[in-house]
Write an enzyme that holds these catalytic residues in place. Structure first.
Site, PDB file in Angstrom:
ATOM      1  N   HIS A 270      -7.144  -4.919  10.415  1.00 51.81           N
ATOM      2  CA  HIS A 270      -7.004  -4.920   8.923  1.00 51.81           C
ATOM      3  C   HIS A 270      -5.670  -5.388   8.268  1.00 51.81           C
ATOM      4  O   HIS A 270      -4.613  -5.562   9.205  1.00 51.81           O
ATOM      5  CB  HIS A 270      -6.901  -3.632   8.517  1.00 51.81           C
ATOM      6  CG  HIS A 270      -5.766  -2.288   9.050  1.00 51.81           C
ATOM      7  ND1 HIS A 270      -5.950  -1.074   9.177  1.00 51.81           N
ATOM      8  CD2 HIS A 270      -4.726  -2.778   9.273  1.00 51.81           C
ATOM      9  CE1 HIS A 270      -4.920  -0.581   9.473  1.00 51.81           C
ATOM     10  NE2 HIS A 270      -3.982  -1.504   9.504  1.00 51.81           N
TER      11      HIS A 270
ATOM     12  N   ASP B  59       0.917  -1.221  -0.064  1.00 53.34           N
ATOM     13  CA  ASP B  59      -0.073   0.332  -0.091  1.00 53.34           C
ATOM     14  C   ASP B  59       0.711   1.213  -0.018  1.00 53.34           C
ATOM     15  O   ASP B  59       1.974   1.125   0.007  1.00 53.34           O
ATOM     16  CB  ASP B  59      -1.058   0.104   1.089  1.00 53.34           C
ATOM     17  CG  ASP B  59      -0.414  -0.560   2.409  1.00 53.34           C
ATOM     18  OD1 ASP B  59       0.900  -0.668   2.641  1.00 53.34           O
ATOM     19  OD2 ASP B  59      -1.090  -1.049   3.330  1.00 53.34           O
TER      20      ASP B  59
ATOM     21  N   GLU C  89      -9.693  -2.324   5.471  1.00 53.90           N
ATOM     22  CA  GLU C  89     -10.320  -1.910   6.635  1.00 53.90           C
ATOM     23  C   GLU C  89     -11.414  -2.899   6.907  1.00 53.90           C
ATOM     24  O   GLU C  89     -11.986  -3.382   5.912  1.00 53.90           O
ATOM     25  CB  GLU C  89     -10.718  -0.553   6.792  1.00 53.90           C
ATOM     26  CG  GLU C  89      -9.443   0.459   6.728  1.00 53.90           C
ATOM     27  CD  GLU C  89      -8.958   0.562   7.873  1.00 53.90           C
ATOM     28  OE1 GLU C  89      -8.614  -0.280   8.475  1.00 53.90           O
ATOM     29  OE2 GLU C  89      -8.246   1.874   8.050  1.00 53.90           O
TER      30      GLU C  89
ATOM     31  N   ASN D 237      -7.535  -3.089  14.400  1.00 52.19           N
ATOM     32  CA  ASN D 237      -8.765  -3.490  14.066  1.00 52.19           C
ATOM     33  C   ASN D 237      -8.924  -4.728  13.051  1.00 52.19           C
ATOM     34  O   ASN D 237      -9.785  -4.974  12.277  1.00 52.19           O
ATOM     35  CB  ASN D 237      -9.571  -2.214  13.331  1.00 52.19           C
ATOM     36  CG  ASN D 237      -8.893  -1.788  12.099  1.00 52.19           C
ATOM     37  OD1 ASN D 237      -7.991  -2.568  11.629  1.00 52.19           O
ATOM     38  ND2 ASN D 237      -9.274  -0.840  11.466  1.00 52.19           N
TER      39      ASN D 237
END
Ligand code: F6R
Length: 244
Positions: free
Chosen positions: A141, A74, A146, A139
């Site tokens: 990810h 990313d 996400e 979380n």
């Protein structure tokens, strides 16, 4: 390509508990070495704090990586390559300046959305990933996929959640400076890697690690998809393993 059947098939994830991230880096390095010796040509790479001990081992090793291709997960949208917090800069500073690869691919944060997505999907198709390195968000990810991101999505522009912006603000002068979007490789591409190593350290990752390994496979917990992959090694310290 991932089929519905593969999504239902569950595999045990191989979990290695280490004393600290330096030991985790050494374990991960052994696995990377083994994969490279066995002919891996394409490494999928991650940024963030978790892979740094691995990159330290790689940069201090005798191993030559100049015949390999790397594809990063990313990049922040809106940051030029030479921005101090861009993932281009991160990779150069932690690895590529010491260990040049034959070709390195990272999304272009300034690229036109549609063109950049097409380009990156073509890169991943041309160079199938042999070994993917991952961290995990608090979380759960992976990459910047996400919670709620469809498992079958390929490269896309992702709106970062408040939790991710909060976690990443430590690298920026203020929260307002943290980019709100990122280009990310999709989950479908991540799980098409032949082999996956995920590293996580610290108590703040314990919940995500527990849900990833023992919870239901759901798009609300992106990393839970790894239960459907047959060659995943999770390297965690005791704190990150504390809710297993
Ligand atoms: C980075 C990436 C992210 C990080 C995750 C954990 O390329 O894809 O998924 O791996 O946010 O970051 P750290 O390791 O900094 O806790």
């Amino acid at each position: 390509m991932m089929s519905d059947k593969q999504l239902q098939e569950k595999h045990d994830l191989n979990v290695i508990i280490v004393d600290d991230k330096e030991e985790g880096g050494r374990k991960a390095f052994e696995l990377v070495e083994e994969a490279v010796q066995n002919g891996a040509q394409v490494l999928g790479l991650a940024t963030g704090s978790s892979p740094v001990p691995l990159y330290n081992e790689m940069k201090n090793s005798e191993t030559d990586y100049s015949h390999l291709i790397s594809i990063n997960l990313d990049e922040y949208v809106g940051l030029p390559e030479d921005h101090p917090q861009s993932y281009h800069t991160f990779m150069y500073e932690h690895l590529f300046q010491y260990k040049p690869f034959k070709k390195t691919f990272i999304p272009n944060g300034l690229g036109d959305e549609e063109e950049e997505i097409k380009r990156y999907n073509r890169v991943i198709e041309e160079y199938p990933i042999d070994l993917q390195i991952l961290g995990i968000g608090t979380n759960a990810h992976i990459g910047f996929n996400e919670p709620g991101t469809p498992f079958l999505q390929e490269t896309h522009m992702e709106k970062l959640t408040d939790a991710t912006i909060e976690a990443n603000k430590r690298y920026f002068e203020s929260e307002e400076d943290v980019p709100k979007y990122a280009f990310s490789m999709g989950i479908k591409s991540i799980v098409s890697a032949k082999k996956i190593i995920l590293m996580a350290y610290g108590e703040q990752k314990a919940e995500a690690i527990s849900k990833m390994i023992n919870g239901p496979i759901t798009e609300e917990v992106p990393a839970s998809i790894l239960q459907t992959h047959d060659d995943v090694t999770i390297i965690v310290d005791k704190a990150a393993a504390s809710k297993l």
